[in-house]
Design an enzyme around this catalytic site. Structure first.
Site, short mmCIF file in Angstrom:
data_model
loop_
_atom_site.label_atom_id
_atom_site.label_comp_id
_atom_site.label_asym_id
_atom_site.label_seq_id
_atom_site.Cartn_x
_atom_site.Cartn_y
_atom_site.Cartn_z
N GLU A 1 -30.00 75.03 30.53
CA GLU A 1 -29.76 73.93 31.47
C GLU A 1 -28.94 74.51 32.61
O GLU A 1 -27.72 74.66 32.52
CB GLU A 1 -28.97 72.78 30.81
CG GLU A 1 -28.91 71.56 31.71
CD GLU A 1 -27.53 70.99 31.93
OE1 GLU A 1 -27.43 69.90 32.51
OE2 GLU A 1 -26.51 71.62 31.57
N ASP B 1 -26.29 73.95 27.20
CA ASP B 1 -25.63 73.09 28.17
C ASP B 1 -24.87 73.94 29.21
O ASP B 1 -24.22 74.92 28.84
CB ASP B 1 -24.64 72.20 27.41
CG ASP B 1 -24.08 71.08 28.25
OD1 ASP B 1 -24.86 70.24 28.72
OD2 ASP B 1 -22.84 71.04 28.44
C1 NOJ Z 1 -24.85 68.58 31.03
C2 NOJ Z 1 -25.18 67.48 30.08
O1 NOJ Z 1 -26.56 67.24 30.12
C3 NOJ Z 1 -24.36 66.29 30.50
O2 NOJ Z 1 -24.74 65.12 29.86
C4 NOJ Z 1 -22.91 66.61 30.27
O3 NOJ Z 1 -22.12 65.56 30.74
C5 NOJ Z 1 -22.51 67.89 31.00
N1 NOJ Z 1 -23.47 68.94 30.85
C6 NOJ Z 1 -21.21 68.41 30.45
O4 NOJ Z 1 -21.40 68.90 29.16
#
Ligand code: NOJ
Length: 560
Positions: free
Chosen positions: A269, A210
């Site tokens: 991500e 993440d």
């Molecule tokens: C990316 C995640 O996919 C999302 O759902 C989240 O709110 C943010 N990062 C913060 O962790």
């Protein structure tokens, strides 16, 4: 399942399970791990290689689990560690790999370390694990810099010190319940290596990381540029994103996962621009995958699609990596809805609410099917989001009182947020909550239109979206498309995306007609699969896969 020369992840199809909304075994309205275990046969039937599960760790759920209070435990709402062990054992037994979500940029404010930091004085070792700073201005009542939270408002929140006096500020790039860790602190690095080991030892096949581009910030925390154009500026021109130091973290994690057997993977991500910057995350000693969000954001226009695919493939070729393809996830408007609205960043991440113009569902589904059929022919790995195999649209009519996404409350732009893509999925049309559980309780209300789209209404029905996905995935595997080479075909006109993929001694022609007029296929063409209704004609917004190479001269291309 894999060998040293051809690891599984090079052409894998990975299915994202959002645990709150996939299957609910205990009937409390929120999905759980035993629910996931019970529905794994669906993934085998669908034909994917792996599942990635969004966070199920102990968490107050202020950002749906992306606010982790204990990285080594399962939240009781989702089950127990023993439930996790059953799930992974079952998945592996069924030939599915399992990837978990790692949230290293920030913890929950309920995390023991943050609570200790709040109780300790400024300058203490407890505060050093997070990013606490004095405020600006004579009374320190101005935030330390101008950074904005991704969810809206300032990225800094001021605390009260132990004596009740207004105190320091802490940084949170997301909700105030998600304080950012200070990754220059060796203890944070050591802790996350240990967390990785904890899950690797339990058998996980990899991690989706993440906010992979946010962990390291520019030293000194300078103000961010006031004017920043998301569409053109490199993300690294912002002091909180894509800083060179993040790559050291991935290098150490890559060494760590490589020390385990079984081709475990890291997937970043990272919402990073341009493509070359994103490619740095998948250099040979870093992550295996990085989500291709540039592709996800590409408008449904042939010129844009071709350019995006070309750019994406060139960028990863330069580092010897594979590209990934993705159209939906739990943060963006589902592509069965998104592709029917004029593309803009707001309609992508901000959600669509009852007060917005309502998208044309039929057009959206037609385009989504065509876009998926295009995507699944592309060389590399692909990520699917739960429910897209049913053609689920975004739930656009959720009332304000049902909303749970913190962006809804914090948004500077009045965004309705991401709940619309997170609604529990329908399994059996005639059961409570469409088979999501036995009680009919759901943490977000399901739209009526989800009933006819339930799995049991589509299974075995020729032409259904579910059967189309199954055909695409079978053919993709049999013909080795994910490992193939793409070559563009000329002569089909500006509004048709046309290419061949050669792999395993076979050639597959892919035509996506994004023109307004139909394209007529020659009588001898062997259609392998179509996103449309007919094998002979390709109406607007239809993709077809054909056996062998088709030249434009064999096709009636209107206007060419
Ligand atoms: C990316 C995640 O996919 C999302 O759902 C989240 O709110 C943010 N990062 C913060 O962790």
């Amino acid at each position: 399942m894999s060998s040293a020369t051809s690891p599984w992840w090079r052409d894998a199809v990975i299915y994202q399970v959002y645990p709150r909304s996939w299957a609910d075994a205990d009937g409390d309205g929120l999905g759980d791990l035993p629910g996931i275990t019970s529905r794994l046969p669906h993934l085998v039937e669908l034909g994917v290689d792996a599942l990635w599960i969004s966070p199920f760790y102990r968490s107050p759920q202020r950002d749906a689990g992306y606010d982790v209070a204990d990285y080594r435990d399962v939240d009781p709402r989702f089950g127990t560690l023993a439930d996790f062990d059953v799930l992974i054992e079952r998945a592996h037994h069924l030939g599915l790999r399992l990837i978990v979500d790692l949230v290293p940029n920030h913890s929950s404010s309920d995390h023991a370390w943050f609570q200790q930091a709040l109780a300790a004085p400024p300058g203490s070792p407890e505060r050093a694990r997070y990013i606490f700073r004095d405020g600006r201005g004579p009374d320190g009542d101005q935030p330390p810099n101008n950074w904005r939270s991704k969810f809206g408002g300032s990225a800094w929140t001021r605390i009260k010190e132990a004596d009740g006096a207004p105190g320091q500020w802490y940084l949170h790039l997301f909700d105030e319940s998600q304080p950012d860790f200070d990754w220059s602190h060796p203890e944070i690095r050591a802790e996350f290596e240990d967390i990785l080991r904890f899950w690797l030892d339990r058998g996980v096949d990899g991690f989706r990381i993440d906010v992979a581009h946010g962990m390291v910030k520019t030293e000194g925390y300078p103000d961010a540029p006031e004017k920043y154009d998301l569409a053109v500026d490199p993300t690294a021109s912002q002091p909180m994103w894509d800083q060179p130091g993040v790559h050291d973290i991935f290098r150490s994690w890559r060494r760590l996962v490589d020390s385990y057997d079984g081709d475990r993977i890291l997937c970043a991500e990272a919402w990073v621009r341009p493509d070359e910057a994103l490619a740095r995350y998948v250099r040979p000693d870093e992550c295996h995958h990085s989500f291709n969000f540039g592709y996800l954001m590409t408008p449904w226009r042939a010129t844009d699609q071709r350019a995006s695919i070309t750019r994406s493939l060139e960028a990863v070729r330069s580092v010897g990596a594979v590209q990934t393809w993705v159209l939906s996830n739990h943060d963006v408007v589902r592509h069965a809805t998104r592709l029917a609205v004029p593309q803009s960043t707001t309609s992508l991440v901000g959600g669509i609410g009852p007060d917005d113009p309502q998208p044309d569902a039929e057009l959206g589904l037609r385009r989504a099917r065509a876009a998926t059929a295009l995507m699944l022919a592309l060389p590399g790995a692909a990520y699917l989001y739960q429910g897209e195999e049913l053609g689920l649209p975004e739930a656009t009519m959720l009332p304000p009182e049902a909303r749970q996404d913190p962006t809804f409350w914090r948004s500077d732009e009045g965004d309705v947020g991401r709940d619309g893509c997170r609604v529990p999925v329908p399994w059996e049309a005639d059961r409570p909550a469409f088979g999501f559980n036995e009680t009919g309780a759901t943490w977000l209300p399901q739209p009526e239109v989800y009933g006819p789209l339930a799995v049991d209404r589509q299974r075995g029905v020729p032409g259904s979206t579910l059967e189309m996905y199954r055909s695409l995935l079978t053919l993709r595997r049999d013909r080795g498309l994910g490992r193939g080479e793409l070559r563009w075909l000329d002569g089909f006109g500006p509004d048709v995306v046309a290419f061949v993929v050669a792999s395993a001694g076979r050639t597959t022609t892919v035509l996506a007609n994004i023109a307004r007029t139909p394209l007529v296929l020659p009588a001898g063409a062997t259609v392998l699969v179509t996103s449309g209704a007919s094998d002979r004609e390709l109406p607007a917004d239809t993709t077809v896969w054909l056996d062998g190479e088709l030249s434009a001269s064999q096709v009636h291309v209107p206007g060419v």
